[in-house]
Enzyme design. Structure first.
Site, PDB file in Angstrom:
ATOM      1  N   GLN A 290     -14.268 -55.256 -75.614  1.00  0.00           N
ATOM      2  CA  GLN A 290     -14.193 -56.281 -74.579  1.00  0.00           C
ATOM      3  C   GLN A 290     -14.859 -55.728 -73.324  1.00  0.00           C
ATOM      4  O   GLN A 290     -14.450 -54.696 -72.806  1.00  0.00           O
ATOM      5  CB  GLN A 290     -12.746 -56.650 -74.265  1.00  0.00           C
ATOM      6  CG  GLN A 290     -12.621 -57.785 -73.255  1.00  0.00           C
ATOM      7  CD  GLN A 290     -11.216 -57.936 -72.725  1.00  0.00           C
ATOM      8  OE1 GLN A 290     -10.702 -57.060 -72.045  1.00  0.00           O
ATOM      9  NE2 GLN A 290     -10.580 -59.062 -73.039  1.00  0.00           N
TER      10      GLN A 290
ATOM     11  N   TYR B  50     -11.142 -63.014 -63.895  1.00  0.00           N
ATOM     12  CA  TYR B  50     -12.132 -61.960 -63.745  1.00  0.00           C
ATOM     13  C   TYR B  50     -13.437 -62.590 -63.255  1.00  0.00           C
ATOM     14  O   TYR B  50     -13.523 -63.804 -63.078  1.00  0.00           O
ATOM     15  CB  TYR B  50     -12.315 -61.215 -65.062  1.00  0.00           C
ATOM     16  CG  TYR B  50     -11.202 -60.247 -65.390  1.00  0.00           C
ATOM     17  CD1 TYR B  50     -11.471 -58.908 -65.641  1.00  0.00           C
ATOM     18  CD2 TYR B  50      -9.870 -60.657 -65.454  1.00  0.00           C
ATOM     19  CE1 TYR B  50     -10.451 -58.005 -65.947  1.00  0.00           C
ATOM     20  CE2 TYR B  50      -8.844 -59.773 -65.747  1.00  0.00           C
ATOM     21  CZ  TYR B  50      -9.142 -58.442 -65.991  1.00  0.00           C
ATOM     22  OH  TYR B  50      -8.135 -57.567 -66.278  1.00  0.00           O
TER      23      TYR B  50
ATOM     24  N   ALA C  50      -1.394 -60.280 -80.100  1.00  0.00           N
ATOM     25  CA  ALA C  50      -1.272 -59.181 -79.145  1.00  0.00           C
ATOM     26  C   ALA C  50       0.133 -58.593 -79.193  1.00  0.00           C
ATOM     27  O   ALA C  50       0.369 -57.552 -79.807  1.00  0.00           O
ATOM     28  CB  ALA C  50      -1.620 -59.656 -77.743  1.00  0.00           C
ATOM     29  N   ARG C  51       1.100 -59.278 -78.570  1.00  0.00           N
ATOM     30  CA  ARG C  51       2.450 -58.729 -78.492  1.00  0.00           C
ATOM     31  C   ARG C  51       3.069 -58.508 -79.872  1.00  0.00           C
ATOM     32  O   ARG C  51       3.785 -57.522 -80.082  1.00  0.00           O
ATOM     33  CB  ARG C  51       3.344 -59.654 -77.663  1.00  0.00           C
ATOM     34  CG  ARG C  51       3.152 -59.506 -76.169  1.00  0.00           C
ATOM     35  CD  ARG C  51       3.928 -60.539 -75.394  1.00  0.00           C
ATOM     36  NE  ARG C  51       3.313 -61.858 -75.480  1.00  0.00           N
ATOM     37  CZ  ARG C  51       3.835 -62.966 -74.975  1.00  0.00           C
ATOM     38  NH1 ARG C  51       5.011 -62.916 -74.362  1.00  0.00           N
ATOM     39  NH2 ARG C  51       3.218 -64.116 -75.060  1.00  0.00           N
TER      40      ARG C  51
END
Length: 389
Positions: A99, A169, A344-345
């Site tokens: 990424q 971002y 993810a988690r």
């Protein structure tokens, strides 16, 4: 009958062994911006656990694009260490994705000791000060830095590159009517606010050719008033699709700058956040923390209702992200036409979950959505209730 979740899937030039991708989760173990054993072990565990591809987050395109000083800059000096990481991931039978991005208004400029960039000048809490609007020349340099970073990613052995176009971002901030008040080629309407993203995608593709997959983490909804929302995000996705430089979009939402809990969901672990910060920052969180960290109840696949709008209208491959914890959710997403799911988690709690799904020893992850993993990004991202080993 073999579940589609465990059939191969095509991502640009790549063939993934199944439909599970480890989403980018800042690992918190890049002290001094260096690759160490802890970062390699983090991704080796995910690869060993059955995911088809694991994503290293977050690799900055320049020193000013770091989140803070403990962020890797994807330059020539980092290639050897990252090659060690990708070699280990490949040996465990998975692919590796880098990424890449510029933090923009999310950058901690005091930590970086380097100025950051914004679409329009404004105060930024992460920067702890005012960030100036980027000039056209600076944006030209950013586009070039994305290309150079992408080339270093290929030299590092990465199979795929994910351009960070979400979460407030730099590129994401240009999409936002709330943050982008420009009137030049990079602002003023939906098409011009997408200009930076389109130039970056084209430059990255030109740098890496057709042997590496190029995707983007893309905001559907900033979760803030006057932010990027479906009326503009769907139109922008169509522009990116028409340009043809991206192999897939990973659909997300929320803003690290203004509404971070929108892309997490669950209770806010405020006391743990305060304890993880230097005293002055902790005092500030006691005052404004509840306004910054708004609470949203966790729901399985919480981005799916928004993501369906994109699946209905786009032809390009889409990756579903956000609260994917159950195998039935994966089956449903694939049946609706999503090519992959990103987790993810659930994989922080159990890196071996994909293998357990495959072996039919689990139908759901063990994550209890307590969100206490969030403050651990400052000391090594982890599930606080997971037993090591």
């Amino acid at each position: 009958m073999v579940s589609k979740a465990f059939t191969t899937g095509t991502l640009g030039p790549l063939t993934l062994k199944n439909r599970f991708i480890k989403a980018a989760t800042f690992e918190g173990v890049m002290t001094g911006g260096r690759v160490g054993d802890a970062l390699i072990d983090f991704h080796a565990g995910v690869a060993r656990g059955g995911a088809a591809m694991t994503t290293v987050a977050y690799l900055a395109i320049s020193p000013g694009g770091r989140v803070h000083r403990d962020t890797i800059v994807l330059g020539a000096d980092s290639v050897a260490g990252l090659r060690r990481l990708t070699d280990v991931v490949h040996a465990e039978g998975a692919l590796a994705c880098a990424q890449i991005g510029h933090a923009g208004l999310v950058a901690n400029t005091l930590s970086n000791r380097t100025p950051s960039l914004a679409p329009s000048s404004r105060f930024s809490a992460p920067a702890m000060g005012r960030v100036k609007a980027a000039t056209a020349a600076q944006l030209d340099a950013v586009v070039e830095e994305f290309g150079v970073a992408a080339r270093h990613a290929v030299e590092s052995g990465f199979d795929a590159i994910e351009i960070h176009m979400g979460h407030g971002y730099l590129i994401s901030s240009f999409f936002s009517p709330n943050l982008n008040r420009r009137t030049d080629d990079f602002g003023g309407n939906t098409i011009r606010r997408a200009e930076l993203a389109r130039r970056v995608a084209e430059r990255v593709r030109r740098a890496v050719g057709e042997t590496v997959a190029v995707t983007a983490k893309f905001n559907m909804d900033d979760g803030v008033r006057q932010g990027f929302w479906l009326t503009e995000s769907m139109a922008t996705a169509h522009l990116l699709q028409a340009d043809g430089h991206l192999d897939a979009l990973q659909l997300t939402g929320g803003s690290s700058l203004l509404n971070p809990m929108y892309y997490f969901r669950g209770p806010v672990p405020m006391s743990e956040f305060i304890a993880s910060q230097p005293v002055p920052v902790g005092l500030g969180l006691r005052v404004i923390g509840r306004r910054l960290f708004r609470e949203y109840p966790f729901e399985e696949a919480f981005f799916l209702p928004l993501a369906r709008q994109f699946r209905e209208t786009l032809d390009m491959p889409l990756i579903l992200l956000g609260g994917v914890n159950e195998l039935d959710t994966v089956h449903g997403a694939l049946a609706e036409g999503f090519e992959f799911v990103a987790m993810a988690r659930a994989l922080l709690r159990d890196p071996g979950l994909v293998n357990r799904f495959r072996d039919e020893t689990a139908t759901a992850g063990l994550c209890v959505h307590c969100m206490k993993c969030m403050p651990t990004v400052y000391s090594g991202t982890r599930c606080v209730i997971r037993t090591p080993g």
